[in-house]
Motif scaffolding. Structure first.
Motif, mmCIF file in Angstrom:
data_model
loop_
_atom_site.group_PDB
_atom_site.id
_atom_site.type_symbol
_atom_site.label_atom_id
_atom_site.label_comp_id
_atom_site.label_asym_id
_atom_site.label_seq_id
_atom_site.Cartn_x
_atom_site.Cartn_y
_atom_site.Cartn_z
ATOM 1 N N VAL A 181 8.592 6.246 4.740
ATOM 2 C CA VAL A 181 7.846 7.275 4.119
ATOM 3 C C VAL A 181 7.544 6.924 2.502
ATOM 4 C CG1 VAL A 181 7.502 9.655 3.362
ATOM 5 C CG2 VAL A 181 8.620 9.091 5.732
ATOM 6 N N GLY A 182 8.657 6.449 1.839
ATOM 7 C CA GLY A 182 8.380 6.214 0.458
ATOM 8 C C GLY A 182 7.583 4.916 0.288
ATOM 9 N N ALA A 183 7.535 4.027 1.349
ATOM 10 C CA ALA A 183 6.747 2.662 1.063
ATOM 11 C C ALA A 183 5.369 2.873 1.679
ATOM 12 C CB ALA A 183 7.519 1.738 1.766
ATOM 13 N N SER A 184 5.147 4.147 2.085
ATOM 14 C CA SER A 184 3.794 4.118 3.116
ATOM 15 C C SER A 184 2.576 4.216 2.420
ATOM 16 C CB SER A 184 4.015 5.341 3.764
ATOM 17 O OG SER A 184 4.010 6.561 2.959
ATOM 18 N N LEU A 185 2.603 4.551 0.996
ATOM 19 C CA LEU A 185 1.317 4.955 0.294
ATOM 20 C C LEU A 185 0.924 3.956 -0.825
ATOM 21 C CD1 LEU A 185 1.524 8.955 0.289
ATOM 22 C CD2 LEU A 185 0.025 7.427 1.882
ATOM 23 N N GLY A 186 1.964 3.400 -1.397
ATOM 24 C CA GLY A 186 1.685 2.455 -2.490
ATOM 25 C C GLY A 186 0.770 1.174 -2.510
ATOM 26 N N PHE A 187 0.831 0.671 -1.283
ATOM 27 C CA PHE A 187 -0.266 -0.311 -1.097
ATOM 28 C C PHE A 187 -1.613 0.287 -1.000
ATOM 29 C CE2 PHE A 187 -2.090 -4.137 0.719
ATOM 30 C CZ PHE A 187 -1.712 -5.082 -0.017
ATOM 31 N N PRO A 188 -1.735 1.196 0.005
ATOM 32 C CA PRO A 188 -3.134 1.712 0.268
ATOM 33 C C PRO A 188 -3.574 2.181 -0.997
ATOM 34 C CG PRO A 188 -1.479 2.927 1.614
ATOM 35 C CD PRO A 188 -0.805 1.684 1.201
ATOM 36 N N ILE A 189 -2.937 2.961 -1.784
ATOM 37 C CA ILE A 189 -3.132 3.406 -3.265
ATOM 38 C C ILE A 189 -3.610 2.433 -4.325
ATOM 39 C CG2 ILE A 189 -2.545 4.560 -5.281
ATOM 40 C CD1 ILE A 189 -0.902 6.609 -3.570
ATOM 41 N N ALA A 190 -2.906 1.416 -4.067
ATOM 42 C CA ALA A 190 -3.324 0.081 -5.042
ATOM 43 C C ALA A 190 -4.746 -0.465 -4.384
ATOM 44 C CB ALA A 190 -2.202 -0.923 -4.870
ATOM 45 N N MET A 191 -4.961 -0.595 -3.240
ATOM 46 C CA MET A 191 -6.005 -0.870 -2.432
ATOM 47 C C MET A 191 -7.296 -0.007 -3.146
ATOM 48 S SD MET A 191 -5.674 -3.817 -1.157
ATOM 49 C CE MET A 191 -4.458 -4.011 -2.448
#
Length: 417
Positions: free
Chosen positions: A323-333
């Motif tokens: 869950v913690g790793a789920s949003l970092g990359f899409p937010i960065a994109m």
């Protein structure tokens, strides 16, 4: 690649959105196919832990080459053709991985095939994120986490199929060829609904050609580099689980290959849930707050997996990690694509920095894990989570940003009344 609401009928916008969803899912399915088979490939090729790192390094090198070229390829042939061609490359690479392992028994062939997979997947990754950011702006709400949830759904399907086939002792070549056939069908069908012509989402004007010099100058932008640090830390957090979680639980916790694969499936399911729930949270609380919260969850989860040798507690840690790793990359994109005119170049740059995690991570964790154990080596992941979380303010949309980006941060939307 973007299309304006004024020139795209709603039905076409819906089809475009669905095509992006399908592309993300296919990309995740392909990644799961080889990732779930890492322990089996290790066993059949009789590799040491460090050599498993070098094997995965093949994917990383191919990915970096692909990411460096991605914005140029998209500029030359368009997102639609890029996605179709790269899904085809991924399908052929999966065939090579399977045949290289179980038929040829060749480490070199498998490394080459994994490099080819990384190349095709990375370029497809940039293209689908650019398309996703464009759809997000056209529709007018945060969709990027849902697109990445579709990738996670593809991973869940792929890991579930892979786990079942591992328990059933199905040959790797049969597995990878079957999945390659699905990717081939997707390459023929999914891109058809993606618009051919790039236009600004808010004006309907054609996106101007961005010169090679301008695309390369993006690498000097401080905000782009800071967003890249977020992508790097969270890609490392996600990728370390893809590459090492199953093997770490097998080697350091004494589980069977099938049990390790099942725990990896738990991780991918947690990632998917986090991404499904993420969009409304980002719209309400903003990118920065969400990055702080999810970064903390990922750090706690990784710590539990490393330090607590009790499987039920490790499962809780794996869920928090996912869950913690789920949003970092899409937010960065999404943050990289705030300016549609240079979205492809900035997404490519940020994704390249993110994928540096995949270049450095596998051999680093492998080499360290050879001496201290794979799970202890994941302390490197913990440090990068902290760094990525500290860089979170860079994801706040610039003042005056257009489209969905301007509304994705509460502090930037006070004037909406």
């Amino acid at each position: 690649m973007t299309t304006t609401p004024s020139t795209t009928r709603p039905a076409h916008t819906t089809a475009w959105r669905n095509a992006v969803f399908a592309t993300f899912a296919l990309n995740g399915l392909g990644a799961a196919t080889w990732a779930i088979r890492i322990p089996s490939i290790r066993d059949q090729l009789e590799l040491s832990t460090s050599f498993v790192g070098y094997l995965i390094l093949g994917v990383s090198i191919g990915s970096i080459v692909g990411l460096v070229l991605a914005s140029h390829v998209i500029q030359w042939i368009g997102g639609r053709r890029t996605i179709a061609a790269m899904l085809l490359v991924c399908a052929l690479a999966l065939v090579g991985i399977g045949l290289g392992t179980s038929v040829l028994g060749s480490f070199g062939v498998v490394v080459a095939a994994m490099a080819a997979y990384g190349f095709g997947s990375a370029i497809c990754d940039v293209a689908m994120n650019v398309e996703g950011a464009a759809v997000e702006k056209v529709i007018g709400r945060t969709l990027m986490p849902l697109f990445h949830a579709s990738w996670s759904a593809g991973m869940v399907v792929g890991t579930t199929i892979g786990t079942a086939l591992v328990f059933a002792h199905v040959d790797i070549a049969v597995h990878t060829i079957g999945m390659a056939a699905l990717l081939l069908v997707g390459a023929l069908l999914a891109p058809r609904a993606i618009p051919r012509v790039a236009t600004h989402a808010d004006t309907g004007e054609a996106v101007a050609h961005v010169s090679f010099r301008d695309r390369m100058a993006i690498w000097l932008e401080p905000r782009t580099l800071a967003i890249g640090l977020i992508a790097l830390g969270m890609a490392f957090t996600e990728g370390s689980a893809n590459d090492w979680l199953a093997l770490g639980m097998v080697d350091d916790r004494g589980l069977e290959n099938g049990q390790g694969a099942a725990l990896f499936t738990v991780f991918t399911a947690a990632m998917m849930v986090g991404r499904i729930a993420g969009g409304p949270l980002i719209d309400r609380f903003g990118r920065v707050v969400v990055l702080w919260i999810t970064g903390a969850a990922a750090a706690v989860g990784v710590a539990l997996v490393i330090f607590v040798p009790v499987i039920p507690v490790a499962v809780v840690g794996i869920v928090l990690w996912g869950v913690g790793a789920s949003l970092g990359f899409p937010i960065a994109m999404s943050a990289a694509a705030d300016d549609p005119a240079r979205a492809a170049a900035r997404v490519s740059a940020v994704a390249t920095l993110g994928y540096c995690a995949f270049l450095v991570g596998p051999p680093l964790i492998g080499l360290v894990g050879e001496h201290v154990g794979i799970l202890n080596a994941l302390l490197i992941v913990f440090v990068l989570i902290v760094l990525a979380t500290l860089a979170a303010p860079a994801a706040r949309p610039p003042r005056g940003a257009r489209g969905r980006a301007a509304a994705s941060e509460p502090a930037a939307s006070e004037s909406r009344g």
